[in-house]
Design an enzyme around this catalytic site. Structure first.
Site, PDB file in Angstrom:
ATOM      1  N   ASN A  55      -0.794  -2.369  -7.541  1.00 53.66           N
ATOM      2  CA  ASN A  55      -1.448  -1.302  -6.775  1.00 53.66           C
ATOM      3  C   ASN A  55      -2.076  -1.778  -5.455  1.00 53.66           C
ATOM      4  O   ASN A  55      -2.441  -0.964  -4.606  1.00 53.66           O
ATOM      5  CB  ASN A  55      -2.528  -0.590  -7.618  1.00 53.66           C
ATOM      6  N   ASP A  85      -1.586   8.559 -15.250  1.00 58.22           N
ATOM      7  CA  ASP A  85      -0.666   8.724 -14.123  1.00 58.22           C
ATOM      8  C   ASP A  85      -0.667  10.180 -13.637  1.00 58.22           C
ATOM      9  O   ASP A  85      -0.885  11.104 -14.415  1.00 58.22           O
ATOM     10  CB  ASP A  85       0.748   8.323 -14.575  1.00 58.22           C
TER      11      ASP A  85
HETATM   12  C1  FPP Z   1      -2.041   6.665 -11.116  1.00 53.69           C
HETATM   13  O1  FPP Z   1      -1.796   7.829 -10.391  1.00 53.69           O
HETATM   14  C2  FPP Z   1      -3.482   6.384 -11.139  1.00 53.69           C
HETATM   15  C3  FPP Z   1      -4.057   5.294 -10.586  1.00 53.69           C
HETATM   16  C4  FPP Z   1      -3.290   4.242  -9.900  1.00 53.69           C
HETATM   17  C5  FPP Z   1      -5.520   5.099 -10.599  1.00 53.69           C
HETATM   18  C6  FPP Z   1      -6.256   5.606 -11.798  1.00 53.69           C
HETATM   19  C7  FPP Z   1      -7.685   5.715 -11.446  1.00 53.69           C
HETATM   20  C8  FPP Z   1      -8.540   6.660 -11.884  1.00 53.69           C
HETATM   21  C9  FPP Z   1      -8.206   7.669 -12.891  1.00 53.69           C
HETATM   22  C10 FPP Z   1      -9.920   6.713 -11.351  1.00 53.69           C
HETATM   23  C11 FPP Z   1     -10.755   5.493 -11.527  1.00 53.69           C
HETATM   24  C12 FPP Z   1     -10.760   4.939 -12.889  1.00 53.69           C
HETATM   25  C13 FPP Z   1     -11.815   4.653 -13.668  1.00 53.69           C
HETATM   26  C14 FPP Z   1     -11.595   3.935 -14.948  1.00 53.69           C
HETATM   27  C15 FPP Z   1     -13.182   5.033 -13.384  1.00 53.69           C
HETATM   28  P1  FPP Z   1      -0.877   7.772  -9.083  1.00 53.69           P
HETATM   29  O2  FPP Z   1      -1.778   7.683  -7.908  1.00 53.69           O
HETATM   30  O3  FPP Z   1       0.129   6.679  -9.197  1.00 53.69           O
HETATM   31  O4  FPP Z   1      -0.211   9.193  -9.176  1.00 53.69           O
HETATM   32  P2  FPP Z   1       1.244   9.639  -8.648  1.00 53.69           P
HETATM   33  O5  FPP Z   1       2.239   8.923  -9.504  1.00 53.69           O
HETATM   34  O6  FPP Z   1       1.233  11.109  -8.891  1.00 53.69           O
HETATM   35  O7  FPP Z   1       1.298   9.267  -7.201  1.00 53.69           O
END
Ligand code: FPP
Length: 271
Positions: free
Chosen positions: A95, A47
């Site tokens: 998501n 996250d």
């Molecule tokens: C949460 O951060 C993260 C995600 C919803 C996506 C995670 C994806 C990756 C790390 C890249 C792709 C993955 C792989 C396995 C290759 P957020 O966007 O909710 O962050 P925020 O809470 O700060 O808005």
């Protein structure tokens, strides 16, 4: 396949030869880690990508792009430590509510990751698996996932599970529907349900890491984390690296695990 370490080094440090220097903070942490008391299954809620990007005045997708480097680092450190199972929460069933451009970028990044990291996955003897409602993903993503799953199914060092279009509640719904379709007559027991989860056959996570300082489960592995130790890191996912992962493992080893009883027990003796 990678030969972990050289003949002159011993213990876990040997697995990191050429990766961490003897004067590094990582080296000092590795020396503190007890190789006989590692978590069997580490689950990670990655996250903070959006906040990481916002703090830099960048579009959110740049946070996801930077998050790939953290994925690479943690997969490699987990494999070198000898952690048998690692599950990363990459895309929840919720998501899909995000802007379509962000969703599409996540799929592109995932495909890029699978193609680029394929040699590393093989080199570290990692068995790859995607969990979640995979049939609902775009076809090009499913094809890449299936290829890597197929090619790595005989690998043995570590299971790497990526949760995609995943919801802990839907996983339970799917398991119950599976039982119904098999016409299993009740009453059912825990094992009947557990064996129909996406993680069937794997030990439950004993360690759950969440980054970015949020204290939430976010519908992740609801059944499986019943006894998991929870660790929240303040670090935003794109900044999370091997050093942070090692620190988390050190903290895990300081926890007293009692599973509702009065005495500390190791996961091996839990029946
Ligand atoms: C949460 O951060 C993260 C995600 C919803 C996506 C995670 C994806 C990756 C790390 C890249 C792709 C993955 C792989 C396995 C290759 P957020 O966007 O909710 O962050 P925020 O809470 O700060 O808005």
């Amino acid at each position: 396949m990678l030969d972990y370490g050289g003949p002159i080094m011993s213990g876990l440090v040997r697995n990191f030869e050429g990766v961490v220097g003897p004067d590094s903070a990582e080296y000092a942490l590795i020396q503190q880690i007890d190789a006989t008391n590692l978590p069997r299954h580490v689950a990670v809620i990655m996250d903070g990508n959006g906040r990481w990007a916002r703090r830099r005045g960048l579009p959110r997708v740049e946070g996801h792009r930077a998050g790939i480097d953290a994925v690479k680092s943690i997969v490699e450190f987990a494999a070198r430590l000898g952690i048998p199972q690692l599950t990363l929460y990459a895309f929840s069933a919720e998501n899909w509510k995000r802007p379509i451009d962000e969703v599409n970028t996540l799929w592109s990044l995932l495909k890029e990751f699978l193609r680029r990291e394929y040699p590393t996955i093989q080199e570290h003897d990692i068995r790859f698996r995607a969990i979640g409602r995979i049939s609902e993903l775009p076809e090009s993503v499913r094809e890449e996932l299936l290829k890597v799953e197929f090619d790595t199914k005989a690998n043995e060092r570590m299971d790497l599970l990526i949760a995609l279009n995943y919801s802990g509640r839907l996983e339970l719904v799917d398991a119950v529907n599976q039982l119904l379709s098999e016409r299993v007559r009740g009453p059912i027991g825990e094992e009947d349900l557990a064996s129909r989860l996406y993680t069937s056959g794997l030990p439950d996570p004993d360690f759950l890491i969440r980054t970015s300082g949020e204290f939430r489960i976010s519908n992740f592995l609801l059944w499986q984390i019943a006894y998991a130790e929870i660790y929240v890191s303040e670090v935003l996912w794109p900044d999370f690296r091997g050093l942070d992962f090692l620190e988390a493992i050190v903290q895990f080893q300081k926890r007293e695990r009692r599973y509702g009883g009065l005495e500390s027990r190791s996961a091996e003796t839990l029946s």
